[in-house]
Design an enzyme around this catalytic site. Structure first.
Site, PDB file in Angstrom:
ATOM      1  N   LYS A  14       0.822  -1.218   0.000  1.00 53.12           N
ATOM      2  CA  LYS A  14       0.000   0.000   0.000  1.00 53.12           C
ATOM      3  C   LYS A  14       0.859   1.273   0.000  1.00 53.12           C
ATOM      4  CE  LYS A  14      -3.995  -2.101   2.276  1.00 53.12           C
ATOM      5  NZ  LYS A  14      -5.018  -1.908   3.315  1.00 53.12           N
ATOM      6  N   TYR A  70     -12.542  -2.712  -3.423  1.00 54.50           N
ATOM      7  CA  TYR A  70     -13.067  -2.525  -2.070  1.00 54.50           C
ATOM      8  C   TYR A  70     -14.580  -2.303  -2.068  1.00 54.50           C
ATOM      9  CZ  TYR A  70      -8.345  -2.296  -0.094  1.00 54.50           C
ATOM     10  OH  TYR A  70      -7.072  -2.607   0.319  1.00 54.50           O
ATOM     11  N   ASN A 114      -1.731   0.169   6.755  1.00 53.68           N
ATOM     12  CA  ASN A 114      -1.382  -1.136   7.333  1.00 53.68           C
ATOM     13  C   ASN A 114      -0.503  -1.959   6.385  1.00 53.68           C
ATOM     14  OD1 ASN A 114      -3.304  -1.882   5.507  1.00 53.68           O
ATOM     15  ND2 ASN A 114      -4.647  -2.950   6.952  1.00 53.68           N
ATOM     16  N   HIS A 142      -2.146  -5.397   1.557  1.00 50.46           N
ATOM     17  CA  HIS A 142      -3.394  -6.142   1.441  1.00 50.46           C
ATOM     18  C   HIS A 142      -3.024  -7.542   0.973  1.00 50.46           C
ATOM     19  CE1 HIS A 142      -7.385  -7.331  -0.019  1.00 50.46           C
ATOM     20  NE2 HIS A 142      -6.739  -7.798  -1.068  1.00 50.46           N
ATOM     21  N   GLU A 168      -9.110 -11.442  -7.488  1.00 51.45           N
ATOM     22  CA  GLU A 168      -8.243 -10.269  -7.329  1.00 51.45           C
ATOM     23  C   GLU A 168      -7.032 -10.324  -8.261  1.00 51.45           C
ATOM     24  OE1 GLU A 168      -9.367  -9.011  -2.760  1.00 51.45           O
ATOM     25  OE2 GLU A 168      -7.433  -9.975  -3.101  1.00 51.45           O
TER      26      GLU A 168
HETATM   27  P1  CMP Z   1      -7.365  -4.430   3.688  1.00 50.75           P
HETATM   28  O1  CMP Z   1      -6.904  -5.775   4.156  1.00 50.75           O
HETATM   29  O2  CMP Z   1      -6.727  -3.886   2.467  1.00 50.75           O
HETATM   30  O3  CMP Z   1      -8.964  -4.467   3.479  1.00 50.75           O
HETATM   31  C1  CMP Z   1      -9.789  -3.345   3.645  1.00 50.75           C
HETATM   32  C2  CMP Z   1      -9.071  -2.147   4.206  1.00 50.75           C
HETATM   33  O4  CMP Z   1      -9.876  -1.138   4.783  1.00 50.75           O
HETATM   34  C3  CMP Z   1      -8.231  -2.634   5.360  1.00 50.75           C
HETATM   35  O5  CMP Z   1      -7.140  -3.391   4.884  1.00 50.75           O
HETATM   36  C4  CMP Z   1      -7.869  -1.321   6.058  1.00 50.75           C
HETATM   37  O6  CMP Z   1      -6.682  -0.754   5.578  1.00 50.75           O
HETATM   38  C5  CMP Z   1      -9.044  -0.397   5.668  1.00 50.75           C
HETATM   39  N1  CMP Z   1      -9.809   0.059   6.835  1.00 50.75           N
HETATM   40  C6  CMP Z   1      -9.900   1.322   7.260  1.00 50.75           C
HETATM   41  N2  CMP Z   1     -10.666   1.421   8.342  1.00 50.75           N
HETATM   42  C7  CMP Z   1     -11.091   0.169   8.637  1.00 50.75           C
HETATM   43  C8  CMP Z   1     -11.912  -0.394   9.669  1.00 50.75           C
HETATM   44  N3  CMP Z   1     -12.472   0.361  10.619  1.00 50.75           N
HETATM   45  N4  CMP Z   1     -12.109  -1.740   9.674  1.00 50.75           N
HETATM   46  C9  CMP Z   1     -11.543  -2.514   8.689  1.00 50.75           C
HETATM   47  N5  CMP Z   1     -10.770  -2.027   7.694  1.00 50.75           N
HETATM   48  C10 CMP Z   1     -10.534  -0.711   7.665  1.00 50.75           C
END
Ligand code: CMP
Length: 148
Positions: free
Chosen positions: A10, A50, A113, A116, A127
């Protein structure tokens, strides 16, 4: 079972010069990188990727965050690659991650984070098609699998 899964490094991973450290963990584990490219995501691709979160209050933040810089998409193959890479990454929120995992060691927030990773084999197949053309995946034999 041999599986191929999708990983996205990311914007925070790219911006903080952490790409090499994360990729090094995949390589150290022995995973096979079949495809890898830097991409600037647009609204259409982010909405598709998403879309299942479209009704969440944090959805607009995800869209703007995922467009904030290029990302790196990777196709990775290994035995049980889907759960293996989810284990290496661990919880979405880094405060819930285990020490030694990628998100514990590097992630600063739930948006930032680091990566993904596909959450099931079915999702991985969808995906991978979303991010890679067929000719961008390289099905090569590894030197360490060859009998010399
Ligand atoms: P990812 O695994 O890419 O899948 C969805 C993304 O939404 C997640 O990682 C987070 O980076 C983002 N995100 C932001 N806020 C939230 C939240 N409250 N709960 C879950 N995902 C979140």
């Amino acid at each position: 079972m041999l599986q191929t899964t999708l990983v996205l490094l990311k914007p925070d991973c790219v911006q903080r010069n952490l790409m090499g450290q994360v990729i090094a963990r995949f390589e150290a584990k022995g995973l096979t990188i079949l495809g890898m490219k830097m991409m600037q995501l647009d609204d259409a691709l982010i909405n598709e990727h998403y879309g299942f979160l479209a009704d969440k209050p944090f959805f607009p933040a995800i869209v703007s965050y995922m467009k904030s810089s290029p990302i790196v998409a990777m196709a990775i193959r290994w035995a049980n690659a889907v759960p293996t890479i989810r284990t290496m990454s661990w919880a979405t929120n880094p405060v819930d991650a285990l020490p030694g995992t990628i998100r514990w060691d590097f992630a600063l927030s739930i948006d930032g984070n680091i990566m993904h990773a596909s959450d099931s084999l079915e999702t991985a197949n969808e995906e991978l098609k979303r991010f890679f053309k067929e000719w961008e995946i390289f099905d090569y034999e590894r030197l360490d699998n060859k009998v010399l």
